[in-house]
Design a protein around this motif. Structure first.
Motif, PDB file in Angstrom:
ATOM      1  N   PHE A 167       0.822  -1.207   0.000  1.00 16.12           N
ATOM      2  CA  PHE A 167       0.000   0.000   0.000  1.00 16.12           C
ATOM      3  C   PHE A 167       0.861   1.264   0.000  1.00 16.12           C
ATOM      4  N   ARG A 168       2.012   1.215   0.659  1.00 10.41           N
ATOM      5  CA  ARG A 168       2.879   2.392   0.681  1.00 10.41           C
ATOM      6  C   ARG A 168       3.565   2.633  -0.656  1.00 10.41           C
ATOM      7  N   GLN A 169       3.597   1.623  -1.522  1.00 10.16           N
ATOM      8  CA  GLN A 169       4.075   1.856  -2.878  1.00 10.16           C
ATOM      9  C   GLN A 169       3.076   2.707  -3.655  1.00 10.16           C
ATOM     10  N   VAL A 170       1.799   2.625  -3.266  1.00 14.66           N
ATOM     11  CA  VAL A 170       0.754   3.443  -3.880  1.00 14.66           C
ATOM     12  C   VAL A 170       0.595   4.766  -3.146  1.00 14.66           C
ATOM     13  N   ASP A 171       0.699   4.721  -1.820  1.00  9.95           N
ATOM     14  CA  ASP A 171       0.542   5.907  -0.975  1.00  9.95           C
ATOM     15  C   ASP A 171       1.554   5.842   0.166  1.00  9.95           C
ATOM     16  N   PRO A 172       2.640   6.610   0.073  1.00  8.44           N
ATOM     17  CA  PRO A 172       3.685   6.560   1.110  1.00  8.44           C
ATOM     18  C   PRO A 172       3.187   6.899   2.511  1.00  8.44           C
ATOM     19  N   THR A 173       2.014   7.543   2.631  1.00  5.00           N
ATOM     20  CA  THR A 173       1.491   7.926   3.945  1.00  5.00           C
ATOM     21  C   THR A 173       0.532   6.879   4.517  1.00  5.00           C
ATOM     22  N   PHE A 174       0.383   5.762   3.841  1.00  2.00           N
ATOM     23  CA  PHE A 174      -0.572   4.738   4.282  1.00  2.00           C
ATOM     24  C   PHE A 174      -0.297   4.307   5.720  1.00  2.00           C
ATOM     25  N   SER A 175      -1.344   4.333   6.553  1.00  4.02           N
ATOM     26  CA  SER A 175      -1.204   3.911   7.957  1.00  4.02           C
ATOM     27  C   SER A 175      -2.481   3.262   8.469  1.00  4.02           C
ATOM     28  N   ALA A 176      -3.288   2.704   7.548  1.00  7.11           N
ATOM     29  CA  ALA A 176      -4.602   2.189   7.934  1.00  7.11           C
ATOM     30  C   ALA A 176      -4.535   0.896   8.733  1.00  7.11           C
ATOM     31  N   ILE A 177      -3.461   0.130   8.590  1.00  5.95           N
ATOM     32  CA  ILE A 177      -3.325  -1.109   9.370  1.00  5.95           C
ATOM     33  C   ILE A 177      -2.512  -0.784  10.618  1.00  5.95           C
ATOM     34  N   GLU A 178      -3.174  -0.849  11.755  1.00  7.80           N
ATOM     35  CA  GLU A 178      -2.554  -0.449  13.017  1.00  7.80           C
ATOM     36  C   GLU A 178      -2.205  -1.662  13.863  1.00  7.80           C
ATOM     37  N   THR A 179      -1.151  -1.526  14.644  1.00 11.32           N
ATOM     38  CA  THR A 179      -0.689  -2.598  15.525  1.00 11.32           C
ATOM     39  C   THR A 179      -0.960  -2.228  16.976  1.00 11.32           C
ATOM     40  N   LEU A 180      -1.580  -3.136  17.701  1.00  7.61           N
ATOM     41  CA  LEU A 180      -1.679  -2.991  19.155  1.00  7.61           C
ATOM     42  C   LEU A 180      -0.813  -4.095  19.736  1.00  7.61           C
ATOM     43  N   TYR A 181       0.370  -3.725  20.190  1.00  8.48           N
ATOM     44  CA  TYR A 181       1.356  -4.706  20.608  1.00  8.48           C
ATOM     45  C   TYR A 181       0.832  -5.617  21.693  1.00  8.48           C
TER      46      TYR A 181
END
Length: 251
Positions: free
Chosen positions: A227-241
């Motif tokens: 997704f970041r190859q399409v949009d470098p700002t992509f952050s829709a997948i979040e991690t909760l450690y």
């Protein structure tokens, strides 16, 4: 039939598996075992010849060793992924675990560690082929007026079409493997809801297939990278450690 292809005659179509390994003993034993399970096999002793064959006459699934002459399994996968979404399983040795994780991040669908069980290998192959066949059947089946089709998924800037196995971000296409698609679909169906690694494993793998946490983590990294190859700002997948992953519509 060439010496590079081994197949037993059958009245029904068989899945074709490409085996790529510089160890002739492994090629022979795995090929014989898969043929006994009803598969057709093609064997290659190096990555360069396998790449050419897989692009010109694609099998249904390929199994790559990592350490090989001329072109190793990682380079083979990288070059294959430039033109093909062919399902790939890696065979790795225990001392190649960093390469194994890298292979998953680059788009391999699964991995098996040497020495391995033939039964496990067959189970993994069949699980992946079932997912591919379902995706292809959904895409090929014509829509009927009275037959419901899988709902399109629209979440913020993300759109997914399960019937066609299509993904777009800001209306720009993103190419995903079957496993990556299933993981993303599970996350996107309920934005903000944390999905554990076990829940993501259940959606992406059959009950007869065992994978560990690192496999899911590697697929998530691969999803983010695509997704970041399409949009470098992509952050829709979040991690909760310690808990898992979630999808954010505002990402």
């Amino acid at each position: 039939m060439s010496n590079n292809e081994k197949a037993a005659s059958s009245a029904t179509p068989r899945h074709t598996i490409a085996l790529v390994d510089d160890d002739r003993n492994i090629l022979t034993s795995v090929s014989i075992g898969l043929q006994a399970e009803g598969f057709t096999t093609r064997v290659y002793a190096d990555g360069a010849s396998a790449l050419k064959a897989c692009l010109e006459n694609p099998p249904d699934l390929a199994i790559f060793d990592i350490k090989m002459p001329r072109m190793d399994g990682l380079e083979l996968l990288q070059r294959l992924r430039e033109k093909s979404a062919l399902p790939v399983i890696f065979l790795t040795s225990k001392d190649e675990e960093p390469d194994e994780a890298l292979g998953l991040a680059m788009g391999a669908d699964d991995y098996i560690t040497k020495p391995f069980s033939q039964r496990l290998l067959v189970a993994r192959i069949r699980a992946i082929l079932r997912r591919v066949e379902v995706a292809r059947a959904d895409a090929a089946e014509p829509a009927q007026d009275d037959t419901p089709t899988p709902d399109l998924v629209h979440r913020g800037r993300l759109s997914m079409d399960p019937a066609r196995h299509e993904v777009r971000w800001d209306d720009r296409p993103v190419s995903l493997t079957v496993t990556e698609f299933l993981i993303l679909e599970t996350l996107a169906q309920r934005p903000g809801v944390i999905k554990s690694r076990n829940q993501l494993m259940d959606c992406a793998y059959n009950d007869d297939t065992y994978v560990d946490d690192r496999t899911i983590d590697s697929h998530i990294k691969r999803l983010r990278r695509k997704f970041r190859q399409v949009d470098p700002t992509f952050s829709a997948i979040e991690t909760l450690y310690g808990a898992g992953y979630s999808f954010s519509e505002g990402g």
